[in-house]
Write an enzyme that holds these catalytic residues in place. Structure first.
Site, mmCIF file in Angstrom:
data_model
loop_
_atom_site.group_PDB
_atom_site.id
_atom_site.type_symbol
_atom_site.label_atom_id
_atom_site.label_comp_id
_atom_site.label_asym_id
_atom_site.label_seq_id
_atom_site.Cartn_x
_atom_site.Cartn_y
_atom_site.Cartn_z
ATOM 1 N N ARG A 100 0.801 -1.330 -0.059
ATOM 2 C CA ARG A 100 -0.059 0.123 0.019
ATOM 3 C C ARG A 100 0.648 1.411 0.072
ATOM 4 N NH1 ARG A 100 -5.429 -0.658 1.953
ATOM 5 N NH2 ARG A 100 -6.189 -2.528 0.942
ATOM 6 N N ARG A 144 -3.332 6.667 1.055
ATOM 7 C CA ARG A 144 -4.099 7.685 1.851
ATOM 8 C C ARG A 144 -2.893 8.617 2.959
ATOM 9 N NH1 ARG A 144 -9.247 5.121 3.851
ATOM 10 N NH2 ARG A 144 -7.517 3.545 3.782
ATOM 11 N N ARG A 172 -7.131 11.846 -5.604
ATOM 12 C CA ARG A 172 -8.509 10.859 -5.030
ATOM 13 C C ARG A 172 -9.685 11.981 -5.293
ATOM 14 N NH1 ARG A 172 -10.141 7.642 -0.168
ATOM 15 N NH2 ARG A 172 -10.651 9.645 0.613
ATOM 16 N N ASP A 231 -6.692 -2.688 -7.288
ATOM 17 C CA ASP A 231 -7.285 -3.296 -6.044
ATOM 18 C C ASP A 231 -7.304 -4.933 -6.451
ATOM 19 O OD1 ASP A 231 -8.230 -2.491 -3.415
ATOM 20 O OD2 ASP A 231 -9.618 -3.874 -4.056
ATOM 21 N N TYR A 283 -15.030 -11.800 0.136
ATOM 22 C CA TYR A 283 -15.628 -10.418 0.124
ATOM 23 C C TYR A 283 -16.788 -10.753 -0.806
ATOM 24 C CZ TYR A 283 -11.674 -8.035 1.744
ATOM 25 O OH TYR A 283 -10.728 -7.420 2.736
HETATM 26 O O1 CP3 Z 1 0.069 -1.633 -2.515
HETATM 27 C C1 CP3 Z 1 -0.479 -0.663 -3.395
HETATM 28 O O2 CP3 Z 1 0.273 0.609 -3.016
HETATM 29 C C2 CP3 Z 1 -1.110 -1.016 -4.335
HETATM 30 C C3 CP3 Z 1 -2.539 -0.756 -4.279
HETATM 31 C C4 CP3 Z 1 -3.390 -1.876 -3.823
HETATM 32 C C5 CP3 Z 1 -4.682 -1.436 -3.275
HETATM 33 N N1 CP3 Z 1 -5.301 -2.415 -2.598
HETATM 34 C C6 CP3 Z 1 -5.098 0.007 -3.303
HETATM 35 C C7 CP3 Z 1 -6.253 0.361 -2.176
HETATM 36 C C8 CP3 Z 1 -3.258 -3.098 -3.333
HETATM 37 C C9 CP3 Z 1 -2.015 -4.173 -3.604
HETATM 38 C C10 CP3 Z 1 -4.467 -3.531 -2.821
HETATM 39 C C11 CP3 Z 1 -4.874 -5.002 -2.225
HETATM 40 C C12 CP3 Z 1 -6.219 -5.462 -1.417
HETATM 41 N N2 CP3 Z 1 -7.161 -4.728 -1.474
HETATM 42 C C13 CP3 Z 1 -6.184 -6.422 -0.616
HETATM 43 C C14 CP3 Z 1 -5.102 -7.047 -0.175
HETATM 44 C C15 CP3 Z 1 -4.035 -6.486 0.626
HETATM 45 C C16 CP3 Z 1 -4.584 -6.042 1.944
HETATM 46 O O3 CP3 Z 1 -4.341 -5.099 2.200
HETATM 47 O O4 CP3 Z 1 -5.042 -7.038 2.594
HETATM 48 C C17 CP3 Z 1 -7.461 -6.152 0.118
HETATM 49 C C18 CP3 Z 1 -7.858 -6.980 1.114
HETATM 50 C C19 CP3 Z 1 -8.276 -5.293 -0.625
HETATM 51 C C20 CP3 Z 1 -9.630 -4.714 -0.542
HETATM 52 C C21 CP3 Z 1 -9.561 -3.429 -0.024
HETATM 53 N N3 CP3 Z 1 -9.607 -2.568 -1.036
HETATM 54 C C22 CP3 Z 1 -9.914 -2.911 1.164
HETATM 55 C C23 CP3 Z 1 -10.239 -3.851 2.390
HETATM 56 C C24 CP3 Z 1 -9.970 -1.562 1.201
HETATM 57 C C25 CP3 Z 1 -10.481 -0.556 2.117
HETATM 58 C C26 CP3 Z 1 -9.116 -0.291 2.987
HETATM 59 C C27 CP3 Z 1 -9.170 1.053 3.611
HETATM 60 O O5 CP3 Z 1 -8.152 1.270 3.998
HETATM 61 O O6 CP3 Z 1 -10.225 1.692 3.526
HETATM 62 C C28 CP3 Z 1 -9.756 -1.075 -0.386
HETATM 63 C C29 CP3 Z 1 -9.619 0.216 -0.861
HETATM 64 C C30 CP3 Z 1 -8.347 0.486 -1.410
HETATM 65 N N4 CP3 Z 1 -7.423 -0.138 -2.296
HETATM 66 C C31 CP3 Z 1 -7.611 1.730 -1.055
HETATM 67 C C32 CP3 Z 1 -6.170 1.609 -1.756
HETATM 68 C C33 CP3 Z 1 -5.093 2.787 -1.675
HETATM 69 C C34 CP3 Z 1 -8.220 2.750 -0.256
HETATM 70 C C35 CP3 Z 1 -8.933 3.773 -0.979
HETATM 71 C C36 CP3 Z 1 -9.073 5.268 -0.554
HETATM 72 O O7 CP3 Z 1 -9.969 5.323 0.271
HETATM 73 O O8 CP3 Z 1 -8.136 5.861 -1.269
#
Ligand code: CP3
Length: 355
Positions: A27, A31, A40, A77, A154
């Site tokens: 990640r 944010r 964003r 994602d 999910y």
């Molecule tokens: O690593 C990176 O920088 C690449 C981008 C990336 C994102 N999601 C961007 C994202 C990667 C590799 C993921 C993987 C992902 N997404 C996983 C597996 C890794 C982990 O974290 O366990 C999972 C379970 C998801 C599902 C997901 N997507 C969730 C649970 C959320 C909400 C999390 C939160 O913090 O609110 C997302 C949204 C998401 N994916 C964001 C980002 C930057 C936040 C979106 C935002 O509010 O801008």
């Protein structure tokens, strides 16, 4: 072959000699960076950033402008696949991802198709192509996907979950139905990751965030089996290089030998296991990625440095075969300067391990 100015990350994954331990952060685009929040806001929401190749490229590169990271990771994602299957992904502020039409029964699973990576998911491949071109060989680009089990949680729970009762109900009451879904997901992930590799990803990672909520037997049957199928189906050579594959199951310290036996190149570790122990068990077969607790980035800088030093000495002798990372994603309220100090410390303190 695309010339790479810095191939330290790829070399470490293949357990070849390197000058220092490479580092990236799960990640790393997100944010905690004000410049990400700005993009964003302009785009409206997270998925609009993912769907626009130029914006996805911009936020992928943002952390690399600040820090000397050794790899870039595609901004996207894991839930793009279920969305392309027609489940209707949306994000509710503060509540994480949700699906409009979750999977409830076998009939729902029979209806879903395997998404065409250059069709419904072409926006992801366009992002990979744009990022690859923009990186211009500075560092390797990581592609990724969720594991079938984690995607299924999910899809069946309808969003994030704590107890996973819906998917576990299907797993124990109707195991064959769940296997049908997991198999479709495995086929979809193989096509999706191979398309990312064809579009320019130089290594791929499978995120199994929720495999650790299973019993050892169920982990093998419902999660690991499908990740092994993915490893078998992946393009392992492209553009004149090996394409390393990393498997990451959170909370899987008990099952490292089984994960390494899939034939993957590297195993991702969370922070609940000592890297020294992991190395003794599987370090002769695979590289290790990890494994600092992401919350350590809240600590004062000397404490972060001390932890980096502990993890480096835990991996120890020779030093190659280690890609430094956090044990899970960076938290949104971390001070970016602490992330910068973490990365700089890994580079500086790891040099003596590579003489
Ligand atoms: O690593 C990176 O920088 C690449 C981008 C990336 C994102 N999601 C961007 C994202 C990667 C590799 C993921 C993987 C992902 N997404 C996983 C597996 C890794 C982990 O974290 O366990 C999972 C379970 C998801 C599902 C997901 N997507 C969730 C649970 C959320 C909400 C999390 C939160 O913090 O609110 C997302 C949204 C998401 N994916 C964001 C980002 C930057 C936040 C979106 C935002 O509010 O801008």
């Amino acid at each position: 072959m695309t010339e790479l100015k810095n191939d330290t990350y790829l070399r470490a994954l293949l357990r070849q000699p390197v000058d220092y331990t490479p580092v990236w952060m799960m990640r790393q685009a997100g944010r905690y960076l004000p410049e990400y929040r700005e993009v964003r806001k302009g785009a409206g929401d997270f998925m609009s950033v993912c769907r626009d190749a130029d914006l996805a490229c911009e936020v992928t590169i943002q952390p690399l402008r600040r820090f000397p990271l050794d790899a870039a990771i595609l901004f996207s994602d894991i839930l793009t696949i279920p969305d392309a299957m027609g489940l209707g992904l949306y994000f509710e502020t503060g509540e994480g991802p949700k699906f409009e039409r979750p999977i409830t029964c076998k009939a729902d699973i029979d209806k879903i198709g395997i998404p065409d990576p250059e069709g419904e998911l072409q926006y992801v491949m366009n992002a990979v192509r744009t990022i690859k071109k923009t990186l211009n060989g500075d560092v390797p680009l990581i592609g990724f996907s969720g594991s079938p089990w984690t995607l299924a949680t999910y899809m069946i729970e309808g969003g994030s979950s704590k107890a996973f009762t819906k998917i576990k109900k299907m797993m124990f009451a109707e195991p064959q139905t769940l296997h049908l879904l997991l198999d479709k997901l495995a086929d979809s992930v193989i096509l999706y990751l191979n398309a990312q590799i064809a579009a320019g990803a130089q290594s791929v990672m499978v995120f199994d965030t929720w495999g650790g909520v299973l019993s050892p037997r169920d982990y093998k049957e419902f999660s690991l089996q499908y990740m092994a199928k993915i490893v078998d189906g992946l393009t392992r050579h492209n553009d004149g290089r090996k394409v390393p594959v990393t498997l990451f199951t959170k909370n899987a310290g008990m099952w490292l030998e089984d994960i390494a036996a899939t034939g993957c190149d590297a195993v991702g570790l969370d922070w609940t296991i000592d890297i020294e122990n992991a190395k003794a068990r599987i370090g002769d077969k695979v590289a290790l990625q990890g494994n600092m607790d992401p919350s350590m980035l809240y600590a004062p800088l000397p404490r972060i440095e001390q932890e980096v030093s502990k993890i480096l000495s835990g991996f120890g002798e020779g030093g190659t075969g280690h890609v430094f990372n956090l044990g899970h994603g960076i938290h949104p309220d971390v001070n970016p300067d602490h992330a910068g100090h973490f990365i700089e410390s890994v580079h500086r303190l790891s040099k003596p391990y590579h003489l």
